[in-house]
Write an enzyme that holds these catalytic residues in place. Structure first.
Site, PDB file in Angstrom:
ATOM      1  N   ARG A  15      83.665 -30.822 -16.910  1.00 60.80           N
ATOM      2  CA  ARG A  15      84.029 -32.153 -17.354  1.00 60.80           C
ATOM      3  C   ARG A  15      84.626 -32.091 -18.759  1.00 60.80           C
ATOM      4  NH1 ARG A  15      78.343 -35.053 -16.256  1.00 60.80           N
ATOM      5  NH2 ARG A  15      77.667 -32.935 -16.739  1.00 60.80           N
ATOM      6  N   LYS A  75      78.207 -32.789 -22.324  1.00 61.01           N
ATOM      7  CA  LYS A  75      76.851 -32.228 -22.334  1.00 61.01           C
ATOM      8  C   LYS A  75      76.370 -31.998 -23.748  1.00 61.01           C
ATOM      9  CE  LYS A  75      74.472 -31.462 -19.566  1.00 61.01           C
ATOM     10  NZ  LYS A  75      73.438 -32.428 -19.087  1.00 61.01           N
ATOM     11  N   TYR A  94      75.863 -36.806 -24.097  1.00 64.96           N
ATOM     12  CA  TYR A  94      74.510 -36.721 -23.550  1.00 64.96           C
ATOM     13  C   TYR A  94      73.723 -35.714 -24.386  1.00 64.96           C
ATOM     14  CZ  TYR A  94      76.050 -39.171 -19.317  1.00 64.96           C
ATOM     15  OH  TYR A  94      76.538 -40.097 -18.439  1.00 64.96           O
ATOM     16  N   GLU A 118      72.644 -41.408 -22.915  1.00 61.71           N
ATOM     17  CA  GLU A 118      71.581 -41.766 -21.960  1.00 61.71           C
ATOM     18  C   GLU A 118      70.581 -42.775 -22.485  1.00 61.71           C
ATOM     19  OE1 GLU A 118      69.890 -38.086 -24.042  1.00 61.71           O
ATOM     20  OE2 GLU A 118      71.849 -38.779 -23.341  1.00 61.71           O
ATOM     21  N   SER A 134      74.263 -40.819 -12.868  1.00 69.92           N
ATOM     22  CA  SER A 134      73.126 -40.947 -11.951  1.00 69.92           C
ATOM     23  C   SER A 134      73.620 -41.213 -10.538  1.00 69.92           C
ATOM     24  CB  SER A 134      72.203 -42.079 -12.417  1.00 69.92           C
ATOM     25  OG  SER A 134      71.620 -41.786 -13.658  1.00 69.92           O
ATOM     26  N   SER A 220      54.015 -45.862  -4.757  1.00 70.12           N
ATOM     27  CA  SER A 220      53.643 -44.515  -5.171  1.00 70.12           C
ATOM     28  C   SER A 220      52.248 -44.492  -5.798  1.00 70.12           C
ATOM     29  CB  SER A 220      54.664 -43.977  -6.167  1.00 70.12           C
ATOM     30  OG  SER A 220      54.350 -42.642  -6.510  1.00 70.12           O
ATOM     31  N   ASP A 270      67.171 -32.550 -16.390  1.00 70.34           N
ATOM     32  CA  ASP A 270      67.715 -32.768 -17.732  1.00 70.34           C
ATOM     33  C   ASP A 270      66.642 -33.242 -18.704  1.00 70.34           C
ATOM     34  OD1 ASP A 270      70.341 -31.980 -17.809  1.00 70.34           O
ATOM     35  OD2 ASP A 270      71.140 -33.869 -17.092  1.00 70.34           O
ATOM     36  N   VAL A 298      69.664 -27.689 -10.970  1.00 76.51           N
ATOM     37  CA  VAL A 298      70.839 -27.562 -11.832  1.00 76.51           C
ATOM     38  C   VAL A 298      70.852 -28.702 -12.852  1.00 76.51           C
ATOM     39  CG1 VAL A 298      73.352 -27.568 -11.920  1.00 76.51           C
ATOM     40  CG2 VAL A 298      72.169 -26.322 -10.097  1.00 76.51           C
ATOM     41  N   ASN A 300      73.200 -29.772 -14.869  1.00 77.20           N
ATOM     42  CA  ASN A 300      74.421 -30.578 -15.024  1.00 77.20           C
ATOM     43  C   ASN A 300      75.102 -30.728 -13.664  1.00 77.20           C
ATOM     44  OD1 ASN A 300      75.103 -27.784 -15.084  1.00 77.20           O
ATOM     45  ND2 ASN A 300      77.066 -28.210 -16.042  1.00 77.20           N
ATOM     46  N   MET A 301      74.388 -31.349 -12.744  1.00 80.15           N
ATOM     47  CA  MET A 301      74.883 -31.482 -11.382  1.00 80.15           C
ATOM     48  C   MET A 301      76.292 -32.075 -11.305  1.00 80.15           C
ATOM     49  SD  MET A 301      71.435 -32.677  -9.344  1.00 80.15           S
ATOM     50  CE  MET A 301      72.302 -32.922  -7.799  1.00 80.15           C
TER      51      MET A 301
END
Length: 370
Positions: A15, A75, A94, A118, A134, A220, A270, A298, A300-301
């Site tokens: 990116r 990132k 981020y 974020e 997201s 939950s 993350d 991962v 940084n998907m």
């Protein structure tokens, strides 16, 4: 203002902080743009595209950092990038500081003004700059999980959708937010049986209405979590506490009780991950196996679908970048309380409570620093 965009250097991160159309918009506002050579080349944005949009091309990242008053990235800065930051320089990217003490300390030392995508908020209490990534990560999580379940990757050899006469996979999603609802959309579209667990009844109601009752919604608790995780073929970790480390919802003991060959995808990695057995991986080496369970973690998907992700990110970050550039960070943060929520570190001080708490550091009121 002079705005700089270095090439991303995190493993397999393609990116870019600004696409050419964003550069053109900033240039039209009278700002100077300096872009590192080949910053967008991996996703089809040539240096000439940036030149045509009004930017200057720099030979290396150091030149970008030296010239720019504001650095735009995707990132979190790596250690060599942190070392190039300087006091009063704006970093907008981020950060995900809560699980990363080394980065936090390096940014404190830099004296830079570090604003995290974020933790910027909006009038609805949402995280508008996190939302598009997201959405991407939620949709990718099912693709990654389906791949992890293939026998050649250590999985059980199960097809998510099943076939006539063979039952589909059981997909359990922990968290019904943006990641969870997007993961559910993909899993449902592939024909899997889907369950979402969440502690927020209103979230479960929204999911039920959104999918017309086709997804099982479960409150939950310790018991329900154990029941559904143990019987799952694929578990998606989609929990988020803004700015804070992710809660460890699934213990090592529970992982051991899962069916061998099942898979977990930790989208919360993350922020430290929500499975006790999670540790960050890369697109180059995305999975590992613990107690017979395939883990995809991962960090940084969206970087693997970099063109879509970069464009989606720019759509939401550009108005904030313009505000910071047009007004300067002090005035911009004073005028916009939601942008102020994005301030994580300023002048060597931690300005977000969750990060301070995570690392045992002192919290400083951001209002007093601007």
């Amino acid at each position: 203002m002079i705005i700089g965009v270095p090439k991303e250097i995190k493993n397999n991160e393609y990116r870019v902080g600004l696409v050419p159309s964003s550069v053109a918009e900033l240039n039209a506002h009278g700002h100077k743009l300096v872009i590192e050579k080949n910053a967008g080349a991996e996703i089809g944005f040539a240096d000439q595209d940036y030149i045509d949009a009004g930017a200057e091309i720099c030979a290396d990242a150091r030149t970008v950092f030296e010239q720019a008053e504001m650095i735009i990235k995707v990132k979190e800065p790596q250690q060599q990038e942190c070392a190039m930051l300087r006091p009063e320089q704006i970093l907008f990217t981020y950060l995900h500081l809560a699980p990363d003490l080394n980065q936090t300390q390096a940014l404190i030392k830099s004296g830079a003004v570090c604003i995290a995508y974020e933790t910027v908020t909006d009038n609805n209490g949402q995280l508008p700059l996190l939302r598009p990534m997201s959405e991407v990560a939620g949709r990718m999580s099912i693709q990654a999980g389906a791949h992890a379940l293939q026998k050649s990757n250590g999985g059980s050899g199960l097809l998510l959708a099943g076939v006539p006469g063979v039952a589909p996979a059981n997909v359990v999603i922990l968290g019904g937010g943006i990641v969870g609802s997007n993961a559910a959309r993909m899993a449902l579209g592939l024909g899997a049986d889907v369950v979402i667990l969440d502690k927020n009844i209103n979230t479960l109601r929204r999911i039920d209405e959104q999918f017309c009752g086709r997804i099982n919604t479960v409150y939950s608790s310790g018991e329900s979590l154990k029941k559904y995780v143990v019987n799952a073929d694929l578990v998606i970790g989609a929990v988020l506490i803004p700015g804070a480390a992710a809660p460890k919802l699934v213990s090592r003991k529970l992982i051991k009780q899962m069916k061998k060959g099942s898979a977990v995808v930790d989208v919360a990695i993350d922020q430290g991950g929500c499975f006790a057995t999670s540790h960050a991986t890369t697109h180059q080496d995305p999975t590992y196996i613990v107690d017979g369970i395939v883990h995809y973690c991962v960090a940084n998907m969206p970087g693997d679908v970099a063109l879509t992700a970069a464009q989606a990110l720019n759509n939401v970050t550009l108005p904030y970048i313009l505000k910071l550039a047009d007004l300067g960070y002090r005035q911009a943060l004073k005028q916009d309380k939601h942008l102020l929520n994005g301030l994580n570190i300023c002048a060597g001080k931690v300005t977000i409570k969750e990060v301070a708490k995570a690392h045992g550091l002192n919290f400083s009121d951001p209002q007093q620093l601007i």
